[in-house]
Motif scaffolding. Sequence first.
Motif, PDB file in Angstrom:
ATOM      1  N   ILE A   1      12.652  16.147  -3.824  1.00 31.79           N
ATOM      2  CA  ILE A   1      12.523  14.696  -3.695  1.00 31.79           C
ATOM      3  C   ILE A   1      11.201  14.269  -4.309  1.00 31.79           C
ATOM      4  CG2 ILE A   1      12.322  12.760  -2.105  1.00 31.79           C
ATOM      5  CD1 ILE A   1      14.127  14.176  -0.203  1.00 31.79           C
ATOM      6  N   ASN A   2      11.330  13.545  -5.380  1.00 31.27           N
ATOM      7  CA  ASN A   2      10.174  13.048  -6.096  1.00 31.27           C
ATOM      8  C   ASN A   2       9.971  11.598  -5.675  1.00 31.27           C
ATOM      9  OD1 ASN A   2       8.561  11.827  -7.951  1.00 31.27           O
ATOM     10  ND2 ASN A   2       9.492  12.826  -9.717  1.00 31.27           N
ATOM     11  N   TRP A   3       8.868  11.323  -4.994  1.00 33.19           N
ATOM     12  CA  TRP A   3       8.721  10.017  -4.359  1.00 33.19           C
ATOM     13  C   TRP A   3       8.610   8.862  -5.350  1.00 33.19           C
ATOM     14  CZ3 TRP A   3      10.626   9.430   0.045  1.00 33.19           C
ATOM     15  CH2 TRP A   3      10.542  10.436   1.011  1.00 33.19           C
ATOM     16  N   THR A   4       8.177   9.166  -6.557  1.00 36.30           N
ATOM     17  CA  THR A   4       8.109   8.106  -7.553  1.00 36.30           C
ATOM     18  C   THR A   4       9.499   7.485  -7.752  1.00 36.30           C
ATOM     19  OG1 THR A   4       6.611   9.651  -8.614  1.00 36.30           O
ATOM     20  CG2 THR A   4       7.024   7.586  -9.763  1.00 36.30           C
ATOM     21  N   ASP A   5      10.512   8.364  -7.700  1.00 34.78           N
ATOM     22  CA  ASP A   5      11.880   7.858  -7.859  1.00 34.78           C
ATOM     23  C   ASP A   5      12.479   7.414  -6.532  1.00 34.78           C
ATOM     24  OD1 ASP A   5      11.630   8.574 -10.478  1.00 34.78           O
ATOM     25  OD2 ASP A   5      12.526  10.564 -10.175  1.00 34.78           O
ATOM     26  N   TRP A   6      12.134   8.127  -5.470  1.00 34.08           N
ATOM     27  CA  TRP A   6      12.817   7.900  -4.198  1.00 34.08           C
ATOM     28  C   TRP A   6      12.170   6.844  -3.319  1.00 34.08           C
ATOM     29  CZ3 TRP A   6      17.458   9.551  -2.268  1.00 34.08           C
ATOM     30  CH2 TRP A   6      18.157  10.402  -3.114  1.00 34.08           C
TER      31      TRP A   6
ATOM     32  N   LEU B   1       0.839  -1.212   0.000  1.00 31.32           N
ATOM     33  CA  LEU B   1       0.000   0.000   0.000  1.00 31.32           C
ATOM     34  C   LEU B   1       0.869   1.256   0.000  1.00 31.32           C
ATOM     35  CD1 LEU B   1      -2.971  -0.925   2.367  1.00 31.32           C
ATOM     36  CD2 LEU B   1      -3.016  -0.578  -0.103  1.00 31.32           C
ATOM     37  N   ALA B   2       1.925   1.232   0.816  1.00 29.62           N
ATOM     38  CA  ALA B   2       2.837   2.378   0.830  1.00 29.62           C
ATOM     39  C   ALA B   2       3.437   2.571  -0.550  1.00 29.62           C
ATOM     40  CB  ALA B   2       3.931   2.166   1.873  1.00 29.62           C
ATOM     41  N   SER B   3       3.776   1.450  -1.195  1.00 30.68           N
ATOM     42  CA  SER B   3       4.386   1.530  -2.516  1.00 30.68           C
ATOM     43  C   SER B   3       3.431   2.186  -3.510  1.00 30.68           C
ATOM     44  CB  SER B   3       4.777   0.127  -2.973  1.00 30.68           C
ATOM     45  OG  SER B   3       5.049   0.132  -4.340  1.00 30.68           O
ATOM     46  N   SER B   4       2.142   1.780  -3.484  1.00 36.37           N
ATOM     47  CA  SER B   4       1.257   2.397  -4.478  1.00 36.37           C
ATOM     48  C   SER B   4       0.952   3.853  -4.112  1.00 36.37           C
ATOM     49  CB  SER B   4      -0.023   1.578  -4.686  1.00 36.37           C
ATOM     50  OG  SER B   4      -0.597   1.223  -3.472  1.00 36.37           O
ATOM     51  N   TRP B   5       1.014   4.184  -2.824  1.00 32.40           N
ATOM     52  CA  TRP B   5       0.801   5.573  -2.430  1.00 32.40           C
ATOM     53  C   TRP B   5       1.961   6.451  -2.906  1.00 32.40           C
ATOM     54  CZ3 TRP B   5       2.643   8.951   1.761  1.00 32.40           C
ATOM     55  CH2 TRP B   5       1.815  10.058   1.960  1.00 32.40           C
ATOM     56  N   PHE B   6       3.175   5.975  -2.663  1.00 32.65           N
ATOM     57  CA  PHE B   6       4.345   6.772  -3.035  1.00 32.65           C
ATOM     58  C   PHE B   6       4.522   6.843  -4.546  1.00 32.65           C
ATOM     59  CE2 PHE B   6       5.840   6.111   1.374  1.00 32.65           C
ATOM     60  CZ  PHE B   6       6.156   7.425   1.662  1.00 32.65           C
ATOM     61  N   THR B   7       4.397   5.707  -5.216  1.00 26.89           N
ATOM     62  CA  THR B   7       4.667   5.716  -6.654  1.00 26.89           C
ATOM     63  C   THR B   7       3.456   6.205  -7.435  1.00 26.89           C
ATOM     64  OG1 THR B   7       4.002   3.417  -6.843  1.00 26.89           O
ATOM     65  CG2 THR B   7       6.338   3.832  -6.527  1.00 26.89           C
ATOM     66  N   GLY B   8       2.272   6.199  -6.824  1.00 29.31           N
ATOM     67  CA  GLY B   8       1.083   6.651  -7.533  1.00 29.31           C
ATOM     68  C   GLY B   8       0.863   8.152  -7.404  1.00 29.31           C
ATOM     69  N   GLY B   9       1.855   8.855  -6.905  1.00 27.87           N
ATOM     70  CA  GLY B   9       1.723  10.306  -6.791  1.00 27.87           C
ATOM     71  C   GLY B   9       0.945  10.738  -5.561  1.00 27.87           C
TER      72      GLY B   9
ATOM     73  N   ALA C   1       2.044  10.758  -2.457  1.00 26.88           N
ATOM     74  CA  ALA C   1       2.885  11.491  -1.527  1.00 26.88           C
ATOM     75  C   ALA C   1       3.358  12.789  -2.176  1.00 26.88           C
ATOM     76  CB  ALA C   1       4.087  10.639  -1.134  1.00 26.88           C
ATOM     77  N   PRO C   2       3.208  13.917  -1.479  1.00 28.50           N
ATOM     78  CA  PRO C   2       3.648  15.188  -2.069  1.00 28.50           C
ATOM     79  C   PRO C   2       5.170  15.244  -2.186  1.00 28.50           C
ATOM     80  CG  PRO C   2       2.934  15.505   0.208  1.00 28.50           C
ATOM     81  CD  PRO C   2       2.636  14.083  -0.130  1.00 28.50           C
ATOM     82  N   ASP C   3       5.640  15.864  -3.254  1.00 27.30           N
ATOM     83  CA  ASP C   3       7.088  16.029  -3.414  1.00 27.30           C
ATOM     84  C   ASP C   3       7.634  16.888  -2.284  1.00 27.30           C
ATOM     85  OD1 ASP C   3       6.773  14.617  -5.657  1.00 27.30           O
ATOM     86  OD2 ASP C   3       7.110  16.268  -7.068  1.00 27.30           O
ATOM     87  N   VAL C   4       8.866  16.636  -1.928  1.00 26.61           N
ATOM     88  CA  VAL C   4       9.492  17.422  -0.865  1.00 26.61           C
ATOM     89  C   VAL C   4      10.506  18.367  -1.510  1.00 26.61           C
ATOM     90  CG1 VAL C   4      10.869  17.354   1.234  1.00 26.61           C
ATOM     91  CG2 VAL C   4       9.197  15.552   0.774  1.00 26.61           C
ATOM     92  N   ASN C   5      10.267  19.658  -1.361  1.00 27.08           N
ATOM     93  CA  ASN C   5      11.180  20.625  -1.970  1.00 27.08           C
ATOM     94  C   ASN C   5      12.232  21.066  -0.962  1.00 27.08           C
ATOM     95  OD1 ASN C   5      12.451  22.575  -3.419  1.00 27.08           O
ATOM     96  ND2 ASN C   5      10.552  23.421  -4.283  1.00 27.08           N
ATOM     97  N   LEU C   6      13.468  20.674  -1.247  1.00 25.37           N
ATOM     98  CA  LEU C   6      14.559  21.015  -0.332  1.00 25.37           C
ATOM     99  C   LEU C   6      15.257  22.299  -0.762  1.00 25.37           C
ATOM    100  CD1 LEU C   6      16.157  17.486   0.134  1.00 25.37           C
ATOM    101  CD2 LEU C   6      14.592  18.654   1.679  1.00 25.37           C
ATOM    102  N   GLY C   7      14.708  22.985  -1.745  1.00 25.60           N
ATOM    103  CA  GLY C   7      15.357  24.194  -2.240  1.00 25.60           C
ATOM    104  C   GLY C   7      16.328  23.861  -3.354  1.00 25.60           C
ATOM    105  N   PHE C   8      17.404  23.167  -2.998  1.00 26.29           N
ATOM    106  CA  PHE C   8      18.409  22.821  -4.008  1.00 26.29           C
ATOM    107  C   PHE C   8      18.014  21.558  -4.763  1.00 26.29           C
ATOM    108  CE2 PHE C   8      19.404  20.947   0.019  1.00 26.29           C
ATOM    109  CZ  PHE C   8      19.788  19.653  -0.273  1.00 26.29           C
ATOM    110  N   TYR C   9      17.078  20.774  -4.175  1.00 20.84           N
ATOM    111  CA  TYR C   9      16.697  19.519  -4.804  1.00 20.84           C
ATOM    112  C   TYR C   9      15.270  19.170  -4.409  1.00 20.84           C
ATOM    113  CZ  TYR C   9      16.891  14.666  -6.303  1.00 20.84           C
ATOM    114  OH  TYR C   9      16.644  13.486  -6.927  1.00 20.84           O
TER     115      TYR C   9
END
Lengths: 394, 246
Positions: free
Chosen positions: A358-363, A338-346, A348-356
Amino acid sequence: MSKPDMTPRRRFLAENPSVMWFLGLLGLFTLGVTVLAEGFGLALLSTSMVKILGMTLCLCLIAVAMDVVWGYCGILSLGHFAFFGLGGYAIGMWLMYARTEGIVVDSLAGAPIPPTQEEINDAIATQIFGVVGSNELPALWAFADSLFMQLLFVVLVPGLLALIFGWLAFRSRVTGVYLSILTQAMTLALSLYLFQNDTGLRGNNGLSGLQNIPGLLHLPQSTLALWFFWASAAALGLGYLFFAWLISGKFGSVIRGIRDNESRVRFLGYHVESYKLVVFTLTAVVSGLAGALYYPQAGIINPAEIAPIASIYLAVWVAIGGRGRLYGAVIGAAVVSLASSWFTGGGAPDVNLGFYTINWTDWWLVLLGLGFVAVTLFFPRGIGGLFDMLVRKP
Amino acid sequence: MTTLLEVSGVSVTFDGFRAINNLSIQIAEPELRAVIGPNGAGKTTFMDIVTGKTSPDEGRVIWGEKNISLLGMSESAIARAGIGRKFQKPTVFEEQTVRENLAMALKNKRGPFDVLLYRRSTEGAARIAELAEEIGLADDLPRRAGNLSHGQKQWLEIGMLLAQDPRLLLVDEPAAGMTPAEREHTTDILKRAAQTRAVVVIEHDMEFVRRLGCKVTVLHEGSVLAEGSLDHVTQNREVIDVYLGR
Ligand SMILES: Nc1ncnc2c1ncn2[C@@H]1O[C@H](COP(=O)(O)OP(=O)(O)OP(=O)(O)O)[C@@H](O)[C@H]1O
Ligand SMILES: [Mg+2]
């Protein structure tokens, strides 16, 4: 009889309260989803959500099978998803054939001359196999028009493959990491074979449209989704009960003995290879059944489903959930998938670290990997192991 | 007394090292036999050969009145033929309870489907209770075997051996790690078992062997150096030189 003797079944459930707990919770969960589902009334759960939950129950079932073969019998099979996929293919063939047949018959019905059976067959073959440049029905599909036969194959194909593979591997006493590698090779070979266009299973296109159930096309997907959800819950409940019974008695004692000290079990007179073969084959059959329930909900199956990595994930779920306890496998499969489909299905909101960013589909995979390492290091008994601390044995 | 086990002319080489060298031993039924000898004499390897763990380079191992060859039989088939074994290092299933350990060893059908449909019976439970009594673990049946003391594990393994009800018991250093009182008890169990079966005991402790009061075989460098009563072999010049005189 003077002595009040408990029947074996009552004794089994009385001695295994966790089984009662599990079945009770599963029943409550099923009831809850039913009440909330779109197909029933409150419509707080979308049909696609009901399907995801139903599919998750199927994954929980294969995880329970994996726990029996690995957690209890000590065989780290990294190929059980092949059996899951084969079950899916077996039922998918009937779903696709019967539905295509319906479409073809309908479209030819308007023709001035009634079509011959041969013309119908040709049209079906062209419909299904046009994508791989063929217009002939492969021999593999000889029984695709029979639901009964294809259901039989759901059990027989994974069962026979496991039986032959297991017989060859266990007889030559292949164990440990070598066996794991061999099972990976099996699932890789099967997946590569299915990727080819001329193997009769539509190559990388796989089988699709499986959510349309022939004979039930008049029913909305929201209802079908619920039916499959119920079937998946029933399968998980029965599978859980069956395996809990299997491991509870002397058979369970012997296979745990095999896990901990195989050669000692031999010196007690047990033919270890037969036990492994029985466990490997039974769990493969259950995996096939789980797959046969999963793919009509997923709607599509293709050879990528059988890729070696899928079986590795399965082992990761069981490890995270806590192997050697069946509810652990269920927890692991449910939480991680379930966590996998939540993260890869968009979800989870992306985390903006300023310089980078984090796109959960990849991470997600990185997170899963870290989670796996953390569990292995800090909770070797997995999430399920936390329950054991509550109910400590003397 | 008839011959139950006949080992003749057996040799085993490990990487060029001859651990067993033209070894011949006969065991009758019933009989109690002690096997002694210095470290590395090949005592454990002798048991490995009989139980199918190690296959010899040459020689014969003949079993029972039908003169069946044990060579080429699998470990489990040899065990089912009636040969039980206790290992030098106690090997019990530590994750399981004492009762489960004994139940697994109990003489019953061994096939997977027989075991799957096996129902705990009152006779089985009674036999387990009886065995537990005999090995002094009557109060420990629900305990995890891993939590037992070293001596208790030894006894559990002896109990598992008796539970199998074998015709031949091969017992490798049963008294190691036991107190003198426990040793005495162990001698009694083995002597009682030997009234109806063949029992072969490997032991270093001379006092223990004396209490067994049986025929003794002295092994040295993989073959029999002397055989006879304890007094007879302990007076043997060669035995004193290689084993006792150290
Ligand atoms: N599997 C093996 N591979 C290589 N060498 C072995 C193997 N098994 C035994 N040996 C060697 O064979 C010789 C005989 O060993 P064995 O264990 O039979 O001696 P033992 O009489 O039981 O000694 P101890 O009293 O120390 O138990 C030893 O030198 C041992 O190192
Ligand atoms: Mg030894």
